[in-house]
Design an enzyme around this catalytic site. Structure first.
Site, PDB file in Angstrom:
ATOM      1  N   HIS A  94      17.874   2.232   0.011  1.00  0.00           N
ATOM      2  CA  HIS A  94      18.765   2.430  -1.125  1.00  0.00           C
ATOM      3  C   HIS A  94      19.836   3.433  -0.724  1.00  0.00           C
ATOM      4  CE1 HIS A  94      20.464   3.541  -4.869  1.00  0.00           C
ATOM      5  NE2 HIS A  94      19.836   4.702  -4.952  1.00  0.00           N
ATOM      6  N   CYS A 144      17.125   2.704  -9.477  1.00  0.00           N
ATOM      7  CA  CYS A 144      17.549   2.249  -8.141  1.00  0.00           C
ATOM      8  C   CYS A 144      16.517   1.373  -7.452  1.00  0.00           C
ATOM      9  CB  CYS A 144      17.853   3.451  -7.267  1.00  0.00           C
ATOM     10  SG  CYS A 144      18.930   4.609  -8.081  1.00  0.00           S
ATOM     11  N   ASN A 198      26.560   5.512  -4.794  1.00  0.00           N
ATOM     12  CA  ASN A 198      25.237   5.058  -5.227  1.00  0.00           C
ATOM     13  C   ASN A 198      25.409   4.080  -6.389  1.00  0.00           C
ATOM     14  OD1 ASN A 198      22.750   4.818  -6.492  1.00  0.00           O
ATOM     15  ND2 ASN A 198      22.183   6.962  -6.232  1.00  0.00           N
TER      16      ASN A 198
HETATM   17  N1  ACO Z   1      31.603  19.689  -5.172  1.00  0.00           N
HETATM   18  C1  ACO Z   1      31.495  20.956  -4.774  1.00  0.00           C
HETATM   19  N2  ACO Z   1      30.386  21.692  -4.972  1.00  0.00           N
HETATM   20  C2  ACO Z   1      29.359  21.097  -5.602  1.00  0.00           C
HETATM   21  C3  ACO Z   1      29.409  19.774  -6.063  1.00  0.00           C
HETATM   22  C4  ACO Z   1      30.604  19.050  -5.824  1.00  0.00           C
HETATM   23  N3  ACO Z   1      30.762  17.775  -6.199  1.00  0.00           N
HETATM   24  N4  ACO Z   1      28.246  19.459  -6.641  1.00  0.00           N
HETATM   25  C5  ACO Z   1      27.471  20.544  -6.570  1.00  0.00           C
HETATM   26  N5  ACO Z   1      28.142  21.559  -5.951  1.00  0.00           N
HETATM   27  C6  ACO Z   1      27.694  22.905  -5.661  1.00  0.00           C
HETATM   28  C7  ACO Z   1      26.584  23.359  -6.573  1.00  0.00           C
HETATM   29  O1  ACO Z   1      27.115  23.874  -7.777  1.00  0.00           O
HETATM   30  C8  ACO Z   1      25.948  24.435  -5.743  1.00  0.00           C
HETATM   31  O2  ACO Z   1      26.716  25.603  -5.847  1.00  0.00           O
HETATM   32  P1  ACO Z   1      26.004  27.048  -5.891  1.00  0.00           P
HETATM   33  O3  ACO Z   1      25.276  27.166  -4.598  1.00  0.00           O
HETATM   34  O4  ACO Z   1      27.156  27.961  -6.043  1.00  0.00           O
HETATM   35  O5  ACO Z   1      25.085  26.979  -7.079  1.00  0.00           O
HETATM   36  C9  ACO Z   1      26.089  23.930  -4.302  1.00  0.00           C
HETATM   37  O6  ACO Z   1      27.135  22.933  -4.347  1.00  0.00           O
HETATM   38  C10 ACO Z   1      24.832  23.296  -3.751  1.00  0.00           C
HETATM   39  O7  ACO Z   1      24.318  22.397  -4.722  1.00  0.00           O
HETATM   40  P2  ACO Z   1      23.074  21.511  -4.404  1.00  0.00           P
HETATM   41  O8  ACO Z   1      22.744  20.703  -5.625  1.00  0.00           O
HETATM   42  O9  ACO Z   1      21.990  22.344  -3.803  1.00  0.00           O
HETATM   43  O10 ACO Z   1      23.680  20.573  -3.278  1.00  0.00           O
HETATM   44  P3  ACO Z   1      22.957  19.508  -2.390  1.00  0.00           P
HETATM   45  O11 ACO Z   1      23.205  19.758  -0.975  1.00  0.00           O
HETATM   46  O12 ACO Z   1      21.533  19.281  -2.827  1.00  0.00           O
HETATM   47  O13 ACO Z   1      23.779  18.194  -2.737  1.00  0.00           O
HETATM   48  C11 ACO Z   1      23.511  16.239  -4.054  1.00  0.00           C
HETATM   49  C12 ACO Z   1      23.807  17.716  -4.054  1.00  0.00           C
HETATM   50  C13 ACO Z   1      24.594  15.537  -3.273  1.00  0.00           C
HETATM   51  C14 ACO Z   1      23.495  15.737  -5.477  1.00  0.00           C
HETATM   52  C15 ACO Z   1      22.164  15.999  -3.358  1.00  0.00           C
HETATM   53  O14 ACO Z   1      21.181  16.876  -3.881  1.00  0.00           O
HETATM   54  C16 ACO Z   1      21.658  14.611  -3.527  1.00  0.00           C
HETATM   55  O15 ACO Z   1      22.273  13.653  -3.115  1.00  0.00           O
HETATM   56  N6  ACO Z   1      20.462  14.481  -4.092  1.00  0.00           N
HETATM   57  C17 ACO Z   1      19.854  13.203  -4.305  1.00  0.00           C
HETATM   58  C18 ACO Z   1      20.464  12.628  -5.484  1.00  0.00           C
HETATM   59  C19 ACO Z   1      20.070  11.227  -5.591  1.00  0.00           C
HETATM   60  O16 ACO Z   1      19.758  10.564  -4.641  1.00  0.00           O
HETATM   61  N7  ACO Z   1      20.113  10.779  -6.813  1.00  0.00           N
HETATM   62  C20 ACO Z   1      19.903   9.489  -7.081  1.00  0.00           C
HETATM   63  C21 ACO Z   1      18.509   9.006  -6.794  1.00  0.00           C
HETATM   64  S1  ACO Z   1      18.045   8.026  -8.050  1.00  0.00           S
HETATM   65  C22 ACO Z   1      19.237   6.926  -8.191  1.00  0.00           C
HETATM   66  O17 ACO Z   1      19.792   6.574  -7.192  1.00  0.00           O
HETATM   67  C23 ACO Z   1      19.654   6.430  -9.520  1.00  0.00           C
END
Ligand code: ACO
Length: 329
Positions: free
Chosen positions: A256, A115, A286
């Site tokens: 980003h 990214c 993203n």
């Molecule tokens: N729908 C429903 N529930 C979900 C989903 C979904 N799509 N995805 C995950 N969950 C659940 C998980 O299983 C978890 O359940 P549990 O508590 O029973 O185990 C719960 O939701 C919480 O999961 P987390 O991973 O803690 O959720 P979080 O609030 O962190 O959100 C997310 C996840 C959206 C991926 C977030 O962490 C995020 O955006 N992180 C940054 C990711 C990022 O920016 N990546 C790219 C950077 S590098 C690049 O851009 C190439």
């Protein structure tokens, strides 16, 4: 031509017509529109159809930027395609784009910084122009990420989208406009926070590896989240301070587009007013290296940037990589 400033002369963008909505994803994995919007801000994302590939979108975005700068493609000295989803392993997507554009004099190559690729490319273009080795540089961010998304993994499949953005960078002699500061960083110790194990030389391209989905993205979203906020805010502050500015001076901040909550947290940390923070994550998801140039082109089109405005860009991505660019538009 030494000691000239480099500045973005024009921009362009393109993406597939296909759109994947949260309602579509509800049919594929156990998720909900409400969860996706509240945790990411994403409502829909563009998705390439079978048969569409990265350079097609890159060429369309680049052609717009070239036309708007009113130059001939043969005047381009440097062509950088930032991508982690190239058309093919050889030759570079940059060379394929070069041929399509007719930019025959350029040095063309791919840049893999996930990214942060566009900001890495902008940093190199800035140096080549300032050093007098290039007059015009085309920096493109282009991805078809959805080809590497496992549509049974709800933690990644809701996030990523496809598209391309381009910026034509040129010399800006004798005026105050242009790129004021750049900073790019990486830390490979965090490589496994976002990675695709297959598809390269380490795990061969065998039927077993493909069938077991080794080429799909894996992400530790929660851990990335914290590193992303801290890194983007720190590097942006460094670039601002070095140029003698504060968050309050910025007229437009384009981070980003990874997650709306990351954007809000970085803006808050930098003390920039929420009104000057650009977000299009709702409509694109993203798009990795394409996210900043797409956003920049949208801002130009919407009249959100005026000549003389201080514009701050910040990125974070797999690697992990991060960076920031400050410019006077
Ligand atoms: N729908 C429903 N529930 C979900 C989903 C979904 N799509 N995805 C995950 N969950 C659940 C998980 O299983 C978890 O359940 P549990 O508590 O029973 O185990 C719960 O939701 C919480 O999961 P987390 O991973 O803690 O959720 P979080 O609030 O962190 O959100 C997310 C996840 C959206 C991926 C977030 O962490 C995020 O955006 N992180 C940054 C990711 C990022 O920016 N990546 C790219 C950077 S590098 C690049 O851009 C190439």
């Amino acid at each position: 031509m030494a000691n000239t400033n480099a500045r973005i002369l024009s921009t362009g963008r393109a993406y597939p017509e296909g759109v994947l909505t949260n309602a579509d994803l509800e049919k594929l994995v156990e998720t909900s529109d409400e969860w996706i919007i509240s945790r990411t801000g994403i409502k829909e994302r563009h998705k390439a159809a079978d048969g569409e590939y990265t350079s097609q979108f890159a060429v369309r975005a680049a052609q717009q930027a070239i036309e708007r700068a009113r130059i001939d493609p043969s005047e381009i000295d440097l062509l950088i395609c930032a991508t982690v989803t190239p058309d093919q392993i050889l030759p570079s997507t940059g060379c394929l784009i070069q041929a399509e554009l007719g930019a025959h004099r350029a040095a063309a190559f791919d840049l893999a910084a996930a990214c942060s690729g566009f900001l890495y490319g902008l940093t190199l273009a800035n140096q080549m122009i300032r050093g007098g080795q290039a007059r015009y540089a085309l920096v493109i961010g282009a991805e078809v990420l959805t080809r590497y998304v496992d549509y049974t993994d709800r933690s990644t499949c809701v996030i990523f989208g496809d598209g391309a953005g381009a910026a034509l960078v040129g010399a800006s002699e004798g005026d105050e406009r242009g790129i004021l500061g750049t900073r790019i960083r990486s830390d490979g110790r965090y490589a496994e926070q976002l990675y695709a194990p297959g598809g390269g030389t380490r795990l061969g391209i065998t039927a077993d590896n493909v069938n077991s989905g080794q080429h799909y993205f894996r992400m530790k979203g929660n851990e990335l989240f914290k590193v992303a906020v801290r890194s983007m805010a720190d590097v942006s502050r460094e670039v601002l301070e070095e140029a003698g500015y504060k968050g309050e001076d910025v007229k437009l901040f384009i981070p980003h587009q990874a997650n709306q909550r990351i954007t809000d947290a970085v803006a808050n940390n930098l003390k920039v007013d929420s009104g000057i923070v650009y977000s299009n994550i709702a409509m694109h998801g993203n798009t990795s290296s394409a996210s900043i140039p797409i956003a920049l082109d949208e801002c130009v089109e919407q009249g959100r940037i005026s000549e003389g405005d201080l514009v701050l860009l910040a990125s974070f991505g797999g690697g992990v990589t991060w960076g920031s660019v400050l410019m006077r538009w």
